[in-house]
Motif scaffolding. Structure first.
Motif, PDB file in Angstrom:
ATOM      1  N   ASP A 129       0.826  -1.214   0.000  1.00  0.00           N
ATOM      2  CA  ASP A 129       0.000   0.000   0.000  1.00  0.00           C
ATOM      3  C   ASP A 129       0.859   1.262   0.000  1.00  0.00           C
ATOM      4  OD1 ASP A 129      -2.392  -1.354  -0.071  1.00  0.00           O
ATOM      5  OD2 ASP A 129      -2.682  -1.334   2.107  1.00  0.00           O
ATOM      6  N   SER A 130       1.851   1.295   0.888  1.00  0.00           N
ATOM      7  CA  SER A 130       2.702   2.487   0.948  1.00  0.00           C
ATOM      8  C   SER A 130       3.563   2.596  -0.304  1.00  0.00           C
ATOM      9  CB  SER A 130       3.584   2.463   2.201  1.00  0.00           C
ATOM     10  OG  SER A 130       4.400   1.304   2.248  1.00  0.00           O
ATOM     11  N   ALA A 131       3.994   1.456  -0.850  1.00  0.00           N
ATOM     12  CA  ALA A 131       4.784   1.488  -2.082  1.00  0.00           C
ATOM     13  C   ALA A 131       3.963   2.079  -3.222  1.00  0.00           C
ATOM     14  CB  ALA A 131       5.252   0.080  -2.439  1.00  0.00           C
ATOM     15  N   GLY A 132       2.695   1.664  -3.311  1.00  0.00           N
ATOM     16  CA  GLY A 132       1.820   2.194  -4.348  1.00  0.00           C
ATOM     17  C   GLY A 132       1.621   3.697  -4.208  1.00  0.00           C
ATOM     18  N   LYS A 133       1.462   4.162  -2.969  1.00  0.00           N
ATOM     19  CA  LYS A 133       1.273   5.597  -2.721  1.00  0.00           C
ATOM     20  C   LYS A 133       2.520   6.387  -3.103  1.00  0.00           C
ATOM     21  CE  LYS A 133      -2.056   4.966   1.034  1.00  0.00           C
ATOM     22  NZ  LYS A 133      -2.277   5.070   2.507  1.00  0.00           N
ATOM     23  N   TYR A 134       3.691   5.879  -2.738  1.00  0.00           N
ATOM     24  CA  TYR A 134       4.927   6.580  -3.060  1.00  0.00           C
ATOM     25  C   TYR A 134       5.162   6.606  -4.573  1.00  0.00           C
ATOM     26  CZ  TYR A 134       6.050   6.150   1.933  1.00  0.00           C
ATOM     27  OH  TYR A 134       6.029   6.229   3.295  1.00  0.00           O
ATOM     28  N   MET A 135       4.849   5.483  -5.227  1.00  0.00           N
ATOM     29  CA  MET A 135       5.062   5.406  -6.666  1.00  0.00           C
ATOM     30  C   MET A 135       4.176   6.401  -7.411  1.00  0.00           C
ATOM     31  SD  MET A 135       5.110   2.030  -9.148  1.00  0.00           S
ATOM     32  CE  MET A 135       3.352   1.756  -9.300  1.00  0.00           C
ATOM     33  N   LYS A 136       2.912   6.504  -6.967  1.00  0.00           N
ATOM     34  CA  LYS A 136       1.986   7.433  -7.620  1.00  0.00           C
ATOM     35  C   LYS A 136       2.331   8.896  -7.326  1.00  0.00           C
ATOM     36  CE  LYS A 136      -1.724   5.438  -6.024  1.00  0.00           C
ATOM     37  NZ  LYS A 136      -3.171   5.205  -5.753  1.00  0.00           N
TER      38      LYS A 136
END
Length: 279
Positions: A129-136
């Motif tokens: 979840d946090s990886a997805g947020k950082y990537m976006k």
């Protein structure tokens, strides 16, 4: 009436096909669009706890064109060299695993300075979840400013190699494109290829693509399109497809494939070694 129905069916098929092609084109240009895909999230289990102490390099900063500073983990060769390897991390960020890989690759090549750039400006994810947020949240403009800052930091005479995985696999190719005539070689581990022919034509180096045949996103069709585009542009792409899943080269991934990883890593090493300056 029969002809009208046939024409309607043909038009409908063309529309559906066009929509599918458009969707693929959008996705291939920006991996951020699949960050919310439940299957994509499920394919990336939270990385195992890993604390890398024996670091050979150090964190550095360099100016970026947007008036800010970029950072990265730098591992220098024992002697001055024009060879530089810019590493672009997975969607997790510049974590200790990437630093360990930077150390390992520098030791393997010897006469190469390695810079693992931080595309998240200090953020490191511990969950999908946090990886997805950082990537976006990491915009293409900011990331390219960081990458270009690292290229400038390497110097105008540097021979730039690039290597990256997943999210960073796509940016490995963007690094090679940005390096222009300084580009010496590019390695992509299951990263989204570029589809803009003008950008592909601007490449000045060969590319090694290491892909997974079971990858649902950078799938065999995407790889074939990339190969076709590279051929049309007169650029050299060596594409290797493994009977594995997306993220197969990361030991913390539940889909980790040891045999495929070892073969892919050796292929990457051989590819870069064959192109080193003053090897």
């Amino acid at each position: 009436m029969k002809n009208l129905i046939l024409a309607f069916l043909l038009l409908s098929a063309t529309f559906v096909s066009g929509q599918k092609m458009l969707c693929c084109a959008i996705v291939s240009n920006d991996m951020r669009r699949i960050a919310d895909d439940p299957q994509f999230l499920a394919s990336h289990a939270a990385p195992l706890p890993f604390n890398y102490i024996a670091q050979s390099g150090k964190m550095i900063t360099f100016p970026t064109a947007d008036g800010k500073t970029g950072s990265g983990y730098e591992v220098l060769a024992s002697k001055p060299t024009k060879n530089f390897l810019i590493i672009t991390h997975e969607w997790w960020g510049l974590n200790d695993y990437i630093k360990q890989r930077a150390d390992e690759l520098q030791k393997t090549f010897g006469n190469v300075n390695v810079i693992a750039v931080d595309m998240y400006d200090g953020k490191v994810a511990s969950s999908p979840d946090s990886a997805g947020k950082y990537m976006k949240a990491a915009t293409d403009t900011r990331i390219m400013n960081i990458i270009n800052g690292a290229i400038s930091f390497s110097g105008k005479d540097a021979h730039i190699f690039s290597l990256g995985w997943c999210f960073g696999g796509g940016y490995s190719l963007q690094t090679a494109i940005a390096a222009g005539k300084q580009g010496a070689g590019c390695v992509i581990y299951y990263g989204m290829p570029e589809t803009d022919m003008a950008k592909i034509k601007s490449l000045h180096c060969d590319v090694l693509g290491l892909f997974a045949s079971q990858d649902k996103w950078i799938n065999p069709d995407v790889v074939k399109t990339f190969q076709d585009n590279m051929d049309k542009a007169g650029k050299k792409l060596t594409a290797k497809e493994y009977n594995a899943n997306h993220g197969f080269a990361n030991p913390s991934n539940p889909k980790y494939d040891k045999a495929s990883t070892e073969d892919a890593n050796q292929a990457a090493i051989d590819f870069i070694k064959a192109r080193l300056y003053d090897k």
